[in-house]
Enzyme design. Structure first.
Site, PDB file in Angstrom:
ATOM      1  N   ARG A  27     -17.353  20.369  23.136  1.00  0.00           N
ATOM      2  CA  ARG A  27     -16.133  19.577  23.260  1.00  0.00           C
ATOM      3  C   ARG A  27     -15.957  18.661  22.056  1.00  0.00           C
ATOM      4  O   ARG A  27     -15.142  18.903  21.181  1.00  0.00           O
ATOM      5  CB  ARG A  27     -16.178  18.783  24.577  1.00  0.00           C
ATOM      6  CG  ARG A  27     -14.826  18.190  24.995  1.00  0.00           C
ATOM      7  CD  ARG A  27     -14.506  16.869  24.339  1.00  0.00           C
ATOM      8  NE  ARG A  27     -15.515  15.850  24.574  1.00  0.00           N
ATOM      9  CZ  ARG A  27     -15.511  14.671  23.960  1.00  0.00           C
ATOM     10  NH1 ARG A  27     -14.580  14.366  23.055  1.00  0.00           N
ATOM     11  NH2 ARG A  27     -16.460  13.777  24.208  1.00  0.00           N
ATOM     12  N   HIS A 221     -23.052   8.351  16.086  1.00  0.00           N
ATOM     13  CA  HIS A 221     -22.675   9.198  14.956  1.00  0.00           C
ATOM     14  C   HIS A 221     -23.574   8.837  13.777  1.00  0.00           C
ATOM     15  O   HIS A 221     -24.077   7.712  13.683  1.00  0.00           O
ATOM     16  CB  HIS A 221     -21.203   9.006  14.614  1.00  0.00           C
ATOM     17  CG  HIS A 221     -20.278   9.682  15.580  1.00  0.00           C
ATOM     18  ND1 HIS A 221     -19.216  10.445  15.184  1.00  0.00           N
ATOM     19  CD2 HIS A 221     -20.272   9.719  16.941  1.00  0.00           C
ATOM     20  CE1 HIS A 221     -18.593  10.933  16.251  1.00  0.00           C
ATOM     21  NE2 HIS A 221     -19.205  10.485  17.328  1.00  0.00           N
ATOM     22  N   CYS A 252     -14.179  12.583  15.032  1.00  0.00           N
ATOM     23  CA  CYS A 252     -13.159  12.048  15.927  1.00  0.00           C
ATOM     24  C   CYS A 252     -11.805  12.178  15.230  1.00  0.00           C
ATOM     25  O   CYS A 252     -11.615  11.616  14.149  1.00  0.00           O
ATOM     26  CB  CYS A 252     -13.429  10.579  16.259  1.00  0.00           C
ATOM     27  SG  CYS A 252     -12.122   9.851  17.285  1.00  0.00           S
TER      28      CYS A 252
END
Length: 316
Positions: A27, A221, A252
């Site tokens: 995802r 991250h 993102c």
């Protein structure tokens, strides 16, 4: 592919004995790809991740296709993997997304909030409090259906528009998500600026505010190479759920400075060396990321994937 080189196991005694890895590669890892990944490839990716031993694999997102076109095939993908004996959480942005997920039998969903006003506006076109109000009926309905709800909280450590994010600001939104019924929270370092001391400060403040480590996951991250260090700091504070992305995929789409997630393979290597059980077959996981990298047309950014797959190439 085999993995002959494994780290020496040296437990430290101050860490959990087992960690649950919340795999987000299918995802969060694929949502920012420029090229369209075929649905069949996504489904095979999820299946291979399950075969590697991952027990929680975030499958897709039921957002409007205009927001994240890469995940526009959620209705087609989910039935292709729903028979797997693993948890398959999906993102739902609103009640319409929840309806779509429930119609396909999803039993675990996630909502995604922001700790900062700037990112809430960029990501959801709402203020922080307006976004929380939007999630309340989603969470309430999900819990009425006995569905597990995860609350993602972005920008917990830094925001590209606002800079460093005050710890009390993050604590307030965390408590709001838990108060509305979320079963667990994932603390996101969306642009990768956190450092271990900041992580410890936030986790201790949350604990003091009645949000224990058992209710939390961490989502780092690796923009500045701090993801593993930050994860270790979180483990030392009692956190036992860590988000990671196979092969280090992801970013993102609403925060341009966000680079890849912590690579699952890098995390498993560290945890194995610390004697922490994950239930994951590192060899199969590396093979899965190499397989996906060939489909994406570029090498995996994971150092562990590159090291171990290079070793196998040398042996052949």
């Amino acid at each position: 592919m085999t993995v002959d080189g494994l780290p020496m196991v040296v437990p430290t005694g101050d860490l959990p004995t087992r960690v649950r890895i919340h795999e987000v590669g299918a995802r969060d890892g694929l949502q920012n790809e420029k090229a369209t990944v075929p649905t069949e490839v996504k489904a095979e990716f999820v299946r291979r991740l399950a075969e590697a031993g991952l027990t929680t694999i975030e499958a897709t997102s039921f957002v409007h296709p205009r927001w994240v076109p890469q995940l526009a095939d959620a209705e087609q993908l989910y039935p292709m993997v729903s028979d797997l004996p693993v948890a398959l959480p999906v993102l739902v942005p609103n009640e319409r997304g929840l309806d779509r997920a429930l119609a396909l039998g999803a039993r675990r969903v996630a909502v995604f909030a922001s700790a900062t006003e700037s990112f809430a506006k960029a990501n959801l076109n709402r203020t922080v409090d307006e976004a929380l109000a939007m999630f309340e009926p989603v969470v309430s309905r999900a819990k009425a259906e006995d569905v597990h709800v995860r609350g993602y909280l972005s920008m917990c450590f830094g925001d590209p528009w606002e800079g460093a994010v005050p710890v009390p600001q993050v604590v307030r939104v965390c408590k709001s998500l838990l108060d509305m019924g979320c079963d667990e929270l994932s603390l996101g370092d969306t642009i990768g600026v956190a450092t271990p001391g900041h992580v410890v400060s936030l986790l201790r403040s949350l604990d003091e505010a009645g949000v224990p480590p058992a209710a939390l996951g961490v989502h780092f991250h690796d923009t500045y190479g701090q993801a593993l260090a930050n994860t270790l700091a979180a483990l030392q504070q009692g956190v036992t759920t860590v988000d990671a992305s196979a092969g280090g995929l992801g970013g993102c789409p609403y925060a341009k400075s966000a680079t890849g997630n912590l690579a699952t393979e890098d995390l498993v290597w560290m945890l194995r060396g610390l004697g922490i059980d994950t239930g994951i077959d590192l060899g199969r996981l590396v093979a899965t990321s190499v397989w996906m990298a060939t489909r994406l047309g570029r090498p995996s950014p994971s150092r562990t994937v590159r090291a171990l797959s290079h070793e196998d190439t040398e042996e052949q």
